[in-house]
Design a protein around this motif. Structure first.
Motif, PDB file in Angstrom:
ATOM      1  N   VAL A 150      11.625-148.664  88.501  1.00 17.48           N
ATOM      2  CA  VAL A 150      11.551-147.202  88.448  1.00 17.48           C
ATOM      3  C   VAL A 150      10.510-146.754  87.429  1.00 17.48           C
ATOM      4  N   ASP A 151      10.448-147.409  86.264  1.00 21.08           N
ATOM      5  CA  ASP A 151       9.446-147.057  85.247  1.00 21.08           C
ATOM      6  C   ASP A 151       8.027-147.238  85.790  1.00 21.08           C
ATOM      7  N   ARG A 152       7.828-148.311  86.506  1.00 23.65           N
ATOM      8  CA  ARG A 152       6.489-148.584  87.057  1.00 23.65           C
ATOM      9  C   ARG A 152       6.113-147.550  88.111  1.00 23.65           C
ATOM     10  N   ILE A 153       7.056-147.179  88.956  1.00 22.70           N
ATOM     11  CA  ILE A 153       6.790-146.138  89.955  1.00 22.70           C
ATOM     12  C   ILE A 153       6.480-144.822  89.249  1.00 22.70           C
ATOM     13  N   GLU A 154       7.265-144.503  88.236  1.00 20.14           N
ATOM     14  CA  GLU A 154       7.058-143.262  87.472  1.00 20.14           C
ATOM     15  C   GLU A 154       5.647-143.217  86.876  1.00 20.14           C
ATOM     16  N   ARG A 155       5.220-144.307  86.264  1.00 19.85           N
ATOM     17  CA  ARG A 155       3.872-144.346  85.660  1.00 19.85           C
ATOM     18  C   ARG A 155       2.790-144.141  86.723  1.00 19.85           C
ATOM     19  N   SER A 156       2.952-144.791  87.856  1.00 16.07           N
ATOM     20  CA  SER A 156       1.958-144.647  88.921  1.00 16.07           C
ATOM     21  C   SER A 156       1.913-143.217  89.445  1.00 16.07           C
ATOM     22  N   LEU A 157       3.081-142.649  89.675  1.00 15.15           N
ATOM     23  CA  LEU A 157       3.115-141.279  90.196  1.00 15.15           C
ATOM     24  C   LEU A 157       2.579-140.279  89.181  1.00 15.15           C
ATOM     25  N   ALA A 158       2.852-140.499  87.902  1.00 12.55           N
ATOM     26  CA  ALA A 158       2.352-139.594  86.864  1.00 12.55           C
ATOM     27  C   ALA A 158       0.825-139.560  86.872  1.00 12.55           C
ATOM     28  N   ARG A 159       0.206-140.683  87.207  1.00 12.08           N
ATOM     29  CA  ARG A 159      -1.266-140.738  87.280  1.00 12.08           C
ATOM     30  C   ARG A 159      -1.807-140.121  88.566  1.00 12.08           C
ATOM     31  N   ASN A 160      -1.030-140.170  89.640  1.00 14.49           N
ATOM     32  CA  ASN A 160      -1.576-139.842  90.951  1.00 14.49           C
ATOM     33  C   ASN A 160      -1.072-138.553  91.590  1.00 14.49           C
ATOM     34  N   LEU A 161       0.013-137.984  91.100  1.00 18.66           N
ATOM     35  CA  LEU A 161       0.529-136.752  91.688  1.00 18.66           C
ATOM     36  C   LEU A 161      -0.055-135.534  90.993  1.00 18.66           C
ATOM     37  N   HIS A 209       0.356-131.703  89.342  1.00 16.29           N
ATOM     38  CA  HIS A 209       1.340-131.265  88.347  1.00 16.29           C
ATOM     39  C   HIS A 209       2.574-130.609  88.965  1.00 16.29           C
ATOM     40  N   ASP A 210       2.526-130.172  90.206  1.00 17.37           N
ATOM     41  CA  ASP A 210       3.685-129.588  90.870  1.00 17.37           C
ATOM     42  C   ASP A 210       4.344-130.545  91.855  1.00 17.37           C
ATOM     43  N   ASP A 211       3.863-131.783  91.933  1.00 20.74           N
ATOM     44  CA  ASP A 211       4.369-132.744  92.907  1.00 20.74           C
ATOM     45  C   ASP A 211       5.423-133.653  92.289  1.00 20.74           C
ATOM     46  N   PHE A 212       6.344-134.108  93.116  1.00 19.21           N
ATOM     47  CA  PHE A 212       7.367-135.051  92.686  1.00 19.21           C
ATOM     48  C   PHE A 212       7.924-135.756  93.904  1.00 19.21           C
ATOM     49  N   GLU A 253      27.876-139.770  93.724  1.00 16.27           N
ATOM     50  CA  GLU A 253      27.225-138.832  92.809  1.00 16.27           C
ATOM     51  C   GLU A 253      26.689-139.611  91.618  1.00 16.27           C
ATOM     52  N   PRO A 254      25.487-139.275  91.145  1.00 22.61           N
ATOM     53  CA  PRO A 254      24.920-140.037  90.042  1.00 22.61           C
ATOM     54  C   PRO A 254      25.709-139.837  88.743  1.00 22.61           C
ATOM     55  N   ALA A 255      26.104-140.940  88.135  1.00 30.99           N
ATOM     56  CA  ALA A 255      26.794-140.887  86.842  1.00 30.99           C
ATOM     57  C   ALA A 255      25.804-140.505  85.748  1.00 30.99           C
ATOM     58  N   HIS A 256      24.545-140.865  85.949  1.00 26.58           N
ATOM     59  CA  HIS A 256      23.486-140.596  84.977  1.00 26.58           C
ATOM     60  C   HIS A 256      22.308-139.962  85.716  1.00 26.58           C
ATOM     61  N   PRO A 257      22.403-138.663  86.046  1.00 29.38           N
ATOM     62  CA  PRO A 257      21.333-138.043  86.834  1.00 29.38           C
ATOM     63  C   PRO A 257      19.975-138.167  86.146  1.00 29.38           C
ATOM     64  N   ALA A 258      18.977-138.440  86.920  1.00 34.94           N
ATOM     65  CA  ALA A 258      17.605-138.528  86.426  1.00 34.94           C
ATOM     66  C   ALA A 258      16.755-137.561  87.232  1.00 34.94           C
ATOM     67  N   PRO A 259      15.678-137.082  86.647  1.00 27.85           N
ATOM     68  CA  PRO A 259      14.806-136.173  87.402  1.00 27.85           C
ATOM     69  C   PRO A 259      14.070-136.922  88.500  1.00 27.85           C
ATOM     70  N   PRO A 260      13.535-136.192  89.470  1.00 29.88           N
ATOM     71  CA  PRO A 260      12.699-136.840  90.480  1.00 29.88           C
ATOM     72  C   PRO A 260      11.531-137.577  89.826  1.00 29.88           C
ATOM     73  N   LEU A 261      11.048-138.580  90.512  1.00 30.24           N
ATOM     74  CA  LEU A 261       9.894-139.331  90.022  1.00 30.24           C
ATOM     75  C   LEU A 261       8.693-138.407  89.925  1.00 30.24           C
ATOM     76  N   GLY A 262       7.956-138.540  88.847  1.00 27.63           N
ATOM     77  CA  GLY A 262       6.805-137.689  88.602  1.00 27.63           C
ATOM     78  C   GLY A 262       7.106-136.541  87.669  1.00 27.63           C
ATOM     79  N   LEU A 263       8.385-136.308  87.350  1.00 27.20           N
ATOM     80  CA  LEU A 263       8.761-135.189  86.475  1.00 27.20           C
ATOM     81  C   LEU A 263       9.376-135.639  85.136  1.00 27.20           C
ATOM     82  N   ARG A 264       9.470-136.928  84.899  1.00 24.68           N
ATOM     83  CA  ARG A 264      10.134-137.413  83.690  1.00 24.68           C
ATOM     84  C   ARG A 264       9.486-136.867  82.417  1.00 24.68           C
ATOM     85  N   ALA A 265       8.167-136.750  82.411  1.00 23.88           N
ATOM     86  CA  ALA A 265       7.472-136.262  81.219  1.00 23.88           C
ATOM     87  C   ALA A 265       7.912-134.847  80.852  1.00 23.88           C
ATOM     88  N   LEU A 266       8.331-134.067  81.840  1.00 22.02           N
ATOM     89  CA  LEU A 266       8.775-132.699  81.573  1.00 22.02           C
ATOM     90  C   LEU A 266      10.180-132.639  80.994  1.00 22.02           C
TER      91      LEU A 266
END
Length: 190
Positions: A18-29, A31-34, A71-84
């Motif tokens: 998930v971290d690797r996907i997040e890093r890739s998406l942060a570079r390629n999406l 600012h309004d994409d997720f 239901e997620p016990a530990h909800p996380a934001p969509p990929l690409g939005l973690r920095a926010l």
């Protein structure tokens, strides 16, 4: 999907994937994409690990046929939005016993509307059609979904049903048995 495939091959656990996907998406999406996603693994007998990144919850069917939203016990934001948010995803461990099934799906399934604009009730459909044969369940859900929308979907839709075979089923040879979740089936709806 390409980043997932590469990361799943290289990384040691789901959080690293998930971290690797997040890093890739942060570079390629933009600012309004997720991207919403559920990443799941089967690290040991009787247990699934799930990381839910802003996606609708998968549906767990126990061996008796009871359907429960995971239901997620530990909800996380969509990929690409973690920095926010600064929120780091965490693993959720689920029991996954013989005969249990997990249904993963895209929002094109649950957001499909009938002529009266009512959404397709996936959990109820799964309860009606659940069987010990994933392909049969998916065929019935597919047919019901198309009937619900009048024959034509307006968004892409996919269903993936994973079933943990019972011990006596696992003893039988299977032509395409890649591992303990060999009874997985997928249906794409168009």
């Amino acid at each position: 999907l390409g980043v997932f495939r590469e990361a799943a091959h290289d990384e040691v656990d789901l959080l690293a994937v998930v971290d690797r996907i997040e890093r890739s998406l942060a570079r390629n999406l933009g600012h309004d994409d997720f991207v919403t996603a559920i990443v799941a693994g089967y690290p040991r007998a009787g247990q699934l690990e799930v990381v839910n990144c802003g996606h609708t919850p998968p549906l767990l069917v126990d061996a008796s046929g009871s359907v429960t939203a995971v239901e997620p016990a530990h909800p996380a934001p969509p990929l690409g939005l973690r920095a926010l948010t600064g929120h780091t995803p965490r693993l959720q461990a689920l029991p996954f016993a013989d005969g249990d099934q997990l249904l993963l799906y895209t929002d094109g399934v649950t957001e499909a509307r009938d002529g009266g604009r009512a959404f397709y009730p996936l959990a109820e459909g799964l309860e009606r059609h659940v069987s010990h044969e994933p392909g049969r369940t998916l065929d019935a859900l597919h047919d019901e979904l198309l009937a619900h929308v009048g024959g034509r979907l307006h968004d892409d839709a996919a269903l993936l049903l994973i079933r943990k075979p019972a011990a006596h089923e696992a003893e039988r040879p299977r032509a395409a048995a890649p591992g303990p979740l060999a009874a997985a089936s997928q249906a794409s709806c168009s």
